[in-house]
Structures are given as structure tokens and as C-alpha cells.
Design a protein around this motif. Structure first.
Motif, PDB file in Angstrom:
ATOM      1  N   ALA A   1      10.184  85.413  76.471  1.00 18.85           N
ATOM      2  CA  ALA A   1      10.735  84.801  75.151  1.00 18.85           C
ATOM      3  C   ALA A   1      10.238  84.289  74.074  1.00 18.85           C
ATOM      4  O   ALA A   1      10.697  84.762  73.213  1.00 18.85           O
ATOM      5  CB  ALA A   1      11.282  83.469  75.691  1.00 18.85           C
ATOM      6  N   VAL A   2       8.494  84.142  74.117  1.00 16.91           N
ATOM      7  CA  VAL A   2       7.906  83.514  72.936  1.00 16.91           C
ATOM      8  C   VAL A   2       7.666  85.064  72.007  1.00 16.91           C
ATOM      9  O   VAL A   2       7.470  84.981  71.733  1.00 16.91           O
ATOM     10  CB  VAL A   2       6.537  82.956  73.637  1.00 16.91           C
ATOM     11  CG1 VAL A   2       5.915  82.609  72.472  1.00 16.91           C
ATOM     12  CG2 VAL A   2       7.034  81.534  73.524  1.00 16.91           C
TER      13      VAL A   2
ATOM     14  N   GLU B   1       7.887  74.896  65.985  1.00 13.42           N
ATOM     15  CA  GLU B   1       8.732  76.316  65.749  1.00 13.42           C
ATOM     16  C   GLU B   1       8.882  76.720  66.903  1.00 13.42           C
ATOM     17  O   GLU B   1      10.017  77.216  67.176  1.00 13.42           O
ATOM     18  CB  GLU B   1       7.352  77.245  64.749  1.00 13.42           C
ATOM     19  CG  GLU B   1       8.010  76.693  63.471  1.00 13.42           C
ATOM     20  CD  GLU B   1       6.895  77.448  62.654  1.00 13.42           C
ATOM     21  OE1 GLU B   1       6.891  77.261  61.227  1.00 13.42           O
ATOM     22  OE2 GLU B   1       6.143  77.854  63.003  1.00 13.42           O
ATOM     23  N   MET B   2       7.779  77.435  67.667  1.00 13.56           N
ATOM     24  CA  MET B   2       8.745  78.155  68.424  1.00 13.56           C
ATOM     25  C   MET B   2       9.735  77.197  69.797  1.00 13.56           C
ATOM     26  O   MET B   2      10.620  78.072  70.505  1.00 13.56           O
ATOM     27  CB  MET B   2       7.668  78.402  70.176  1.00 13.56           C
ATOM     28  CG  MET B   2       6.421  79.767  69.188  1.00 13.56           C
ATOM     29  SD  MET B   2       4.830  79.658  69.901  1.00 13.56           S
ATOM     30  CE  MET B   2       4.037  80.489  69.232  1.00 13.56           C
TER      31      MET B   2
ATOM     32  N   GLU C   1      11.287  74.796  68.788  1.00 15.02           N
ATOM     33  CA  GLU C   1      12.770  74.608  68.272  1.00 15.02           C
ATOM     34  C   GLU C   1      13.782  75.973  68.291  1.00 15.02           C
ATOM     35  O   GLU C   1      14.576  75.966  69.176  1.00 15.02           O
ATOM     36  CB  GLU C   1      12.744  74.369  66.879  1.00 15.02           C
ATOM     37  CG  GLU C   1      12.277  73.502  66.240  1.00 15.02           C
ATOM     38  CD  GLU C   1      12.996  71.849  67.130  1.00 15.02           C
ATOM     39  OE1 GLU C   1      14.700  71.950  66.979  1.00 15.02           O
ATOM     40  OE2 GLU C   1      12.365  70.826  67.613  1.00 15.02           O
ATOM     41  N   GLN C   2      13.095  77.368  68.303  1.00 17.48           N
ATOM     42  CA  GLN C   2      13.928  78.711  68.352  1.00 17.48           C
ATOM     43  C   GLN C   2      14.244  78.698  69.898  1.00 17.48           C
ATOM     44  O   GLN C   2      15.528  79.135  70.161  1.00 17.48           O
ATOM     45  CB  GLN C   2      13.004  79.546  68.231  1.00 17.48           C
ATOM     46  CG  GLN C   2      12.393  79.726  67.318  1.00 17.48           C
ATOM     47  CD  GLN C   2      13.771  79.788  65.978  1.00 17.48           C
ATOM     48  OE1 GLN C   2      14.188  81.138  65.986  1.00 17.48           O
ATOM     49  NE2 GLN C   2      14.005  79.214  65.458  1.00 17.48           N
ATOM     50  N   LEU C   3      13.014  78.097  70.851  1.00 20.65           N
ATOM     51  CA  LEU C   3      13.961  78.050  72.850  1.00 20.65           C
ATOM     52  C   LEU C   3      15.115  76.956  72.881  1.00 20.65           C
ATOM     53  O   LEU C   3      15.990  77.144  73.182  1.00 20.65           O
ATOM     54  CB  LEU C   3      12.869  78.155  73.144  1.00 20.65           C
ATOM     55  CG  LEU C   3      11.692  78.734  73.344  1.00 20.65           C
ATOM     56  CD1 LEU C   3       9.975  77.508  74.017  1.00 20.65           C
ATOM     57  CD2 LEU C   3      12.115  79.602  74.468  1.00 20.65           C
ATOM     58  N   LYS C   4      15.034  76.134  72.247  1.00 21.25           N
ATOM     59  CA  LYS C   4      16.436  75.136  72.416  1.00 21.25           C
ATOM     60  C   LYS C   4      17.329  76.024  71.170  1.00 21.25           C
ATOM     61  O   LYS C   4      18.470  75.685  72.692  1.00 21.25           O
ATOM     62  CB  LYS C   4      15.619  73.917  70.976  1.00 21.25           C
ATOM     63  CG  LYS C   4      15.072  73.044  72.218  1.00 21.25           C
ATOM     64  CD  LYS C   4      15.436  71.674  70.959  1.00 21.25           C
ATOM     65  CE  LYS C   4      13.135  70.726  71.717  1.00 21.25           C
ATOM     66  NZ  LYS C   4      13.695  70.041  70.762  1.00 21.25           N
ATOM     67  N   ILE C   5      17.252  76.289  70.091  1.00 24.78           N
ATOM     68  CA  ILE C   5      18.409  77.290  69.985  1.00 24.78           C
ATOM     69  C   ILE C   5      19.238  78.177  71.333  1.00 24.78           C
ATOM     70  O   ILE C   5      20.259  77.976  71.733  1.00 24.78           O
ATOM     71  CB  ILE C   5      18.594  77.999  68.920  1.00 24.78           C
ATOM     72  CG1 ILE C   5      18.246  76.702  67.502  1.00 24.78           C
ATOM     73  CG2 ILE C   5      18.940  79.275  67.934  1.00 24.78           C
ATOM     74  CD1 ILE C   5      17.187  77.332  65.616  1.00 24.78           C
TER      75      ILE C   5
ATOM     76  N   THR D   1       3.554  72.867  77.812  1.00 25.82           N
ATOM     77  CA  THR D   1       3.625  73.783  78.724  1.00 25.82           C
ATOM     78  C   THR D   1       3.566  74.832  77.747  1.00 25.82           C
ATOM     79  O   THR D   1       3.442  75.869  78.340  1.00 25.82           O
ATOM     80  CB  THR D   1       5.058  73.817  79.334  1.00 25.82           C
ATOM     81  OG1 THR D   1       5.184  72.666  80.193  1.00 25.82           O
ATOM     82  CG2 THR D   1       5.600  75.181  80.344  1.00 25.82           C
ATOM     83  N   ILE D   2       3.927  75.495  76.700  1.00 27.09           N
ATOM     84  CA  ILE D   2       3.777  76.672  75.419  1.00 27.09           C
ATOM     85  C   ILE D   2       2.799  76.423  75.323  1.00 27.09           C
ATOM     86  O   ILE D   2       1.868  77.304  75.557  1.00 27.09           O
ATOM     87  CB  ILE D   2       5.053  76.521  74.368  1.00 27.09           C
ATOM     88  CG1 ILE D   2       5.845  76.190  75.055  1.00 27.09           C
ATOM     89  CG2 ILE D   2       4.465  77.103  73.268  1.00 27.09           C
ATOM     90  CD1 ILE D   2       7.615  75.963  74.017  1.00 27.09           C
TER      91      ILE D   2
END
Length: 143
Positions: free
Chosen positions: A87-88, A104-105, A107-111, A126-127
Motif C-alpha cells: 500500500a505504501v 502523509e502516508m 493520511e492516505q491509508l485512512k482515505i 508501525t509504518i
């Protein structure tokens, strides 16, 4: 069960895909991008393109479609079944491999994963831990 937190990693570090390491590994970044983002019918014509040309092509996917939200491609390519590291990787490709912070990553994962948020664990720590470890997508701290 989701493990989310309100912790914010206090770092300005950004991460990118290390194209040079991909090249040295003898793995094909081009093939990986084509495989993840393009239909079978398009693949043959794309193999001869450079990575930068492929990134441009990715940014143009569905560009002609009207009434699509800005995050349409994110939701199209970062699916609920996608592993965190992949995903990243996809988020970085969709972002043109411009350096992104952990925040920023996240936030993108939340979307992208809004509908399955309770099934995913993607805290900032974790990220960060995942990206600081060696990974198959050669995602590294930007120098």
C-alpha cells in the motif's frame, strides 16, 4: 482489530522508493509498476518506457473521466486486501515518488482503507518501523 493511535511521529523524514537499488537488484521496477497499475492489454506497449514515463502514465490514469474525486486513484489501487508495505509502495507511485512523511502516508491509508479501518493496523510507529527495515520495495529515507 484495528490498532490506530493518535500518536504523531515527530520527524520530518520523508521516504521514497530507491530506484537505483531496484536497478542494482536486477528486479524490474517497470514491470512492477505496469503489473500493479495497468490492464493486460496496455502492458506490452508500456514495457519500453522509462520509470519517469511510467509515473506520468500512472498520473494520467482515468484523467479523462469526469466527476471523479481527487482520491479516486488511491481508492482504486490501494485496496483493502493490499498489504501495508505494498500500500505504501502504491501510494508513493501515485504520488510520483515524491518524498512523503509517515504522517502523509497514514493520511492516505485512512482515505484508501476507510471502509475496513477496523481490520487494518497502520499506526505511524508501525509504518515507520516497517520502512526502517529492509523491504522488498526498496522504500528508504530520502537523503
Amino acid at each position: 482489530m484495528a490498532i490506530k493511535s493518535n500518536e504523531n511521529i515527530k520527524t520530518e523524514e520523508t521516504f521514497v522508493i530507491d530506484f537505483e537499488s531496484f536497478e542494482k537488484s536486477e528486479l524490474s521496477l517497470n514491470f512492477l509498476i505496469i503489473d500493479k497499475f495497468f490492464d493486460n492489454s496496455d502492458r506490452k506497449n508500456l514495457l519500453s518506457l522509462s520509470v519517469s514515463d511510467l509515473l506520468k502514465k500512472v498520473s494520467e490514469i482515468d484523467k479523462d473521466m469526469e466527476d471523479k474525486p481527487d482520491n479516486h486513484l488511491l481508492k482504486k489501487f490501494v485496496l483493502p486486501g493490499t498489504s501495508l508495505i505494498e500500500a505504501v509502495f502504491r501510494i508513493l507511485i501515485l504520488n510520483g515518488n515524491k518524498g512523503m512523511s509517515i504522517n502523509e502516508m497514514e493520511e492516505q491509508l485512512k482515505i484508501a482503507w476507510a471502509t475496513v479501518i477496523y481490520l487494518k493496523s497502520y499506526t505511524q510507529s508501525t509504518i515507520l518501523e516497517m520502512l526502517l527495515s529492509e523491504n522488498e520495495y526498496f522504500i528508504v529515507k530520502e537523503s
